[in-house]
Design a protein around this motif. Structure first.
Motif, PDB file in Angstrom:
ATOM      1  N   TYR A 116       0.824  -1.209   0.000  1.00 56.10           N
ATOM      2  CA  TYR A 116       0.000   0.000   0.000  1.00 56.10           C
ATOM      3  C   TYR A 116       0.859   1.259   0.000  1.00 56.10           C
ATOM      4  O   TYR A 116       1.956   1.271   0.565  1.00 56.10           O
ATOM      5  CB  TYR A 116      -0.918   0.033   1.233  1.00 56.10           C
ATOM      6  N   HIS A 117       0.349   2.295  -0.616  1.00 56.54           N
ATOM      7  CA  HIS A 117       0.932   3.631  -0.517  1.00 56.54           C
ATOM      8  C   HIS A 117       0.362   4.233   0.766  1.00 56.54           C
ATOM      9  O   HIS A 117      -0.856   4.284   0.936  1.00 56.54           O
ATOM     10  CB  HIS A 117       0.551   4.483  -1.729  1.00 56.54           C
ATOM     11  N   ILE A 118       1.220   4.661   1.664  1.00 55.56           N
ATOM     12  CA  ILE A 118       0.768   5.126   2.984  1.00 55.56           C
ATOM     13  C   ILE A 118       0.818   6.641   3.043  1.00 55.56           C
ATOM     14  O   ILE A 118       1.831   7.262   2.723  1.00 55.56           O
ATOM     15  CB  ILE A 118       1.643   4.513   4.090  1.00 55.56           C
ATOM     16  N   ARG A 119      -0.322   7.205   3.452  1.00 53.87           N
ATOM     17  CA  ARG A 119      -0.409   8.650   3.655  1.00 53.87           C
ATOM     18  C   ARG A 119      -1.002   8.913   5.027  1.00 53.87           C
ATOM     19  O   ARG A 119      -1.911   8.214   5.455  1.00 53.87           O
ATOM     20  CB  ARG A 119      -1.305   9.297   2.600  1.00 53.87           C
ATOM     21  N   PHE A 120      -0.494   9.919   5.683  1.00 50.82           N
ATOM     22  CA  PHE A 120      -1.037  10.339   6.971  1.00 50.82           C
ATOM     23  C   PHE A 120      -1.869  11.583   6.743  1.00 50.82           C
ATOM     24  O   PHE A 120      -1.427  12.524   6.080  1.00 50.82           O
ATOM     25  CB  PHE A 120       0.090  10.662   7.970  1.00 50.82           C
ATOM     26  N   ARG A 121      -3.050  11.586   7.301  1.00 53.50           N
ATOM     27  CA  ARG A 121      -3.931  12.744   7.221  1.00 53.50           C
ATOM     28  C   ARG A 121      -4.340  13.100   8.644  1.00 53.50           C
ATOM     29  O   ARG A 121      -4.728  12.242   9.422  1.00 53.50           O
ATOM     30  CB  ARG A 121      -5.189  12.441   6.396  1.00 53.50           C
ATOM     31  N   PHE A 122      -4.257  14.362   8.961  1.00 54.03           N
ATOM     32  CA  PHE A 122      -4.582  14.828  10.295  1.00 54.03           C
ATOM     33  C   PHE A 122      -5.579  15.960  10.190  1.00 54.03           C
ATOM     34  O   PHE A 122      -5.539  16.748   9.239  1.00 54.03           O
ATOM     35  CB  PHE A 122      -3.332  15.352  11.007  1.00 54.03           C
ATOM     36  N   LEU A 123      -6.444  16.054  11.174  1.00 54.71           N
ATOM     37  CA  LEU A 123      -7.292  17.232  11.282  1.00 54.71           C
ATOM     38  C   LEU A 123      -6.393  18.338  11.814  1.00 54.71           C
ATOM     39  O   LEU A 123      -5.957  18.287  12.959  1.00 54.71           O
ATOM     40  CB  LEU A 123      -8.458  16.970  12.232  1.00 54.71           C
ATOM     41  N   GLN A 124      -6.074  19.258  10.971  1.00 56.75           N
ATOM     42  CA  GLN A 124      -5.050  20.250  11.304  1.00 56.75           C
ATOM     43  C   GLN A 124      -5.361  21.058  12.558  1.00 56.75           C
ATOM     44  O   GLN A 124      -4.464  21.482  13.255  1.00 56.75           O
ATOM     45  CB  GLN A 124      -4.834  21.187  10.117  1.00 56.75           C
ATOM     46  N   ASP A 125      -6.629  21.247  12.857  1.00 55.72           N
ATOM     47  CA  ASP A 125      -6.945  22.097  14.000  1.00 55.72           C
ATOM     48  C   ASP A 125      -7.268  21.322  15.274  1.00 55.72           C
ATOM     49  O   ASP A 125      -7.444  21.904  16.328  1.00 55.72           O
ATOM     50  CB  ASP A 125      -8.112  23.017  13.658  1.00 55.72           C
ATOM     51  N   SER A 126      -7.321  20.010  15.198  1.00 57.48           N
ATOM     52  CA  SER A 126      -7.789  19.230  16.350  1.00 57.48           C
ATOM     53  C   SER A 126      -7.034  19.524  17.630  1.00 57.48           C
ATOM     54  O   SER A 126      -7.626  19.680  18.684  1.00 57.48           O
ATOM     55  CB  SER A 126      -7.701  17.734  16.053  1.00 57.48           C
ATOM     56  N   TRP A 127      -5.705  19.555  17.547  1.00 54.91           N
ATOM     57  CA  TRP A 127      -4.933  19.730  18.766  1.00 54.91           C
ATOM     58  C   TRP A 127      -4.807  21.197  19.168  1.00 54.91           C
ATOM     59  O   TRP A 127      -4.296  21.502  20.238  1.00 54.91           O
ATOM     60  CB  TRP A 127      -3.566  19.058  18.616  1.00 54.91           C
ATOM     61  N   LYS A 128      -5.323  22.081  18.338  1.00 53.59           N
ATOM     62  CA  LYS A 128      -5.376  23.492  18.719  1.00 53.59           C
ATOM     63  C   LYS A 128      -6.619  23.777  19.561  1.00 53.59           C
ATOM     64  O   LYS A 128      -6.689  24.783  20.242  1.00 53.59           O
ATOM     65  CB  LYS A 128      -5.392  24.374  17.471  1.00 53.59           C
ATOM     66  N   LYS A 129      -7.586  22.876  19.484  1.00 56.26           N
ATOM     67  CA  LYS A 129      -8.831  23.056  20.223  1.00 56.26           C
ATOM     68  C   LYS A 129      -8.579  22.895  21.715  1.00 56.26           C
ATOM     69  O   LYS A 129      -7.670  22.198  22.140  1.00 56.26           O
ATOM     70  CB  LYS A 129      -9.881  22.023  19.794  1.00 56.26           C
ATOM     71  N   SER A 130      -9.433  23.521  22.497  1.00 59.17           N
ATOM     72  CA  SER A 130      -9.313  23.370  23.943  1.00 59.17           C
ATOM     73  C   SER A 130      -9.743  21.959  24.346  1.00 59.17           C
ATOM     74  O   SER A 130     -10.489  21.284  23.625  1.00 59.17           O
ATOM     75  CB  SER A 130     -10.197  24.401  24.658  1.00 59.17           C
ATOM     76  N   VAL A 131      -9.273  21.528  25.495  1.00 55.02           N
ATOM     77  CA  VAL A 131      -9.648  20.221  26.018  1.00 55.02           C
ATOM     78  C   VAL A 131     -11.166  20.148  26.183  1.00 55.02           C
ATOM     79  O   VAL A 131     -11.786  19.123  25.890  1.00 55.02           O
ATOM     80  CB  VAL A 131      -8.915  19.941  27.355  1.00 55.02           C
ATOM     81  N   GLU A 132     -11.765  21.233  26.601  1.00 51.59           N
ATOM     82  CA  GLU A 132     -13.216  21.254  26.794  1.00 51.59           C
ATOM     83  C   GLU A 132     -13.951  21.053  25.469  1.00 51.59           C
ATOM     84  O   GLU A 132     -14.947  20.335  25.398  1.00 51.59           O
ATOM     85  CB  GLU A 132     -13.651  22.577  27.440  1.00 51.59           C
ATOM     86  N   THR A 133     -13.448  21.660  24.402  1.00 48.12           N
ATOM     87  CA  THR A 133     -14.059  21.486  23.084  1.00 48.12           C
ATOM     88  C   THR A 133     -13.923  20.043  22.614  1.00 48.12           C
ATOM     89  O   THR A 133     -14.878  19.450  22.104  1.00 48.12           O
ATOM     90  CB  THR A 133     -13.404  22.433  22.054  1.00 48.12           C
ATOM     91  N   LEU A 134     -12.740  19.467  22.797  1.00 51.25           N
ATOM     92  CA  LEU A 134     -12.530  18.073  22.411  1.00 51.25           C
ATOM     93  C   LEU A 134     -13.427  17.152  23.233  1.00 51.25           C
ATOM     94  O   LEU A 134     -13.986  16.181  22.715  1.00 51.25           O
ATOM     95  CB  LEU A 134     -11.057  17.695  22.576  1.00 51.25           C
ATOM     96  N   TYR A 135     -13.602  17.450  24.496  1.00 47.10           N
ATOM     97  CA  TYR A 135     -14.488  16.674  25.366  1.00 47.10           C
ATOM     98  C   TYR A 135     -15.918  16.712  24.830  1.00 47.10           C
ATOM     99  O   TYR A 135     -16.578  15.674  24.733  1.00 47.10           O
ATOM    100  CB  TYR A 135     -14.413  17.214  26.793  1.00 47.10           C
ATOM    101  N   ARG A 136     -16.377  17.891  24.464  1.00 47.90           N
ATOM    102  CA  ARG A 136     -17.739  18.011  23.917  1.00 47.90           C
ATOM    103  C   ARG A 136     -17.883  17.207  22.631  1.00 47.90           C
ATOM    104  O   ARG A 136     -18.927  16.616  22.375  1.00 47.90           O
ATOM    105  CB  ARG A 136     -18.094  19.474  23.677  1.00 47.90           C
ATOM    106  N   ARG A 137     -16.823  17.156  21.814  1.00 49.34           N
ATOM    107  CA  ARG A 137     -16.883  16.392  20.563  1.00 49.34           C
ATOM    108  C   ARG A 137     -17.047  14.892  20.814  1.00 49.34           C
ATOM    109  O   ARG A 137     -17.504  14.170  19.945  1.00 49.34           O
ATOM    110  CB  ARG A 137     -15.625  16.631  19.732  1.00 49.34           C
ATOM    111  N   THR A 138     -16.640  14.406  22.000  1.00 46.03           N
ATOM    112  CA  THR A 138     -16.828  12.987  22.327  1.00 46.03           C
ATOM    113  C   THR A 138     -18.186  12.749  22.973  1.00 46.03           C
ATOM    114  O   THR A 138     -18.477  11.631  23.384  1.00 46.03           O
ATOM    115  CB  THR A 138     -15.731  12.462  23.281  1.00 46.03           C
ATOM    116  N   ASN A 139     -18.979  13.808  23.070  1.00 40.26           N
ATOM    117  CA  ASN A 139     -20.281  13.716  23.747  1.00 40.26           C
ATOM    118  C   ASN A 139     -20.129  13.206  25.181  1.00 40.26           C
ATOM    119  O   ASN A 139     -20.991  12.499  25.687  1.00 40.26           O
ATOM    120  CB  ASN A 139     -21.257  12.831  22.963  1.00 40.26           C
ATOM    121  N   GLY A 140     -19.004  13.545  25.796  1.00 40.72           N
ATOM    122  CA  GLY A 140     -18.767  13.169  27.185  1.00 40.72           C
ATOM    123  C   GLY A 140     -18.399  11.712  27.384  1.00 40.72           C
ATOM    124  O   GLY A 140     -18.353  11.241  28.511  1.00 40.72           O
ATOM    125  N   LYS A 141     -18.110  10.995  26.301  1.00 36.81           N
ATOM    126  CA  LYS A 141     -17.800   9.562  26.412  1.00 36.81           C
ATOM    127  C   LYS A 141     -16.383   9.299  26.889  1.00 36.81           C
ATOM    128  O   LYS A 141     -16.088   8.222  27.382  1.00 36.81           O
ATOM    129  CB  LYS A 141     -18.039   8.866  25.074  1.00 36.81           C
TER     130      LYS A 141
END
Length: 111
Positions: free
Chosen positions: A55-80
């Motif tokens: 396979y040809h391997i490519r990495f793709r990242f959500l460029q802004d994910s780690w710029k988000k606050s922990v609280e925002t990331l928490y909300r994205r998991t719906n508290g899971k």
């Protein structure tokens, strides 16, 4: 609502690796590994599988994910996923420049 159960994490990773291997073995294209992969070493089994199956391997990242606050990331998991776990993951995240970063990493079980 299903809550994060850290005791099931190894089983979940093993199931994901098995399913990825089966897909690659069967020639599915593309195979997308959608996982947090905090450590480079967590990506290594998938990379090695991909290389083994040509396979040809490519990495793709959500460029802004780690710029988000922990609280925002928490909300994205719906508290899971507990906010403390998200904070730890964010602090431990290992960025990758290229494939060699992953291949040089220690086995994921050693983390």
């Amino acid at each position: 609502m299903v809550n994060f159960d850290e005791s099931e994490l190894d089983n979940a990773h093993e199931m994901n690796r098995r399913r990825a291997n089966e897909a690659m073995r069967d020639g599915v294209n593309p195979v997308i590994i959608d996982n947090t992969n905090i450590f480079r070493s967590e990506m290594k089994p998938y990379v090695k599988m991909g290389l083994r199956y040509g396979y040809h391997i490519r990495f793709r990242f959500l460029q802004d994910s780690w710029k988000k606050s922990v609280e925002t990331l928490y909300r994205r998991t719906n508290g899971k996923v507990p906010i403390e776990k998200i904070e730890k993951m964010k602090n431990n995240y290992e960025f990758i420049n290229d494939l060699s970063d992953v291949l040089k990493s220690k086995s994921w079980k050693q983390n």
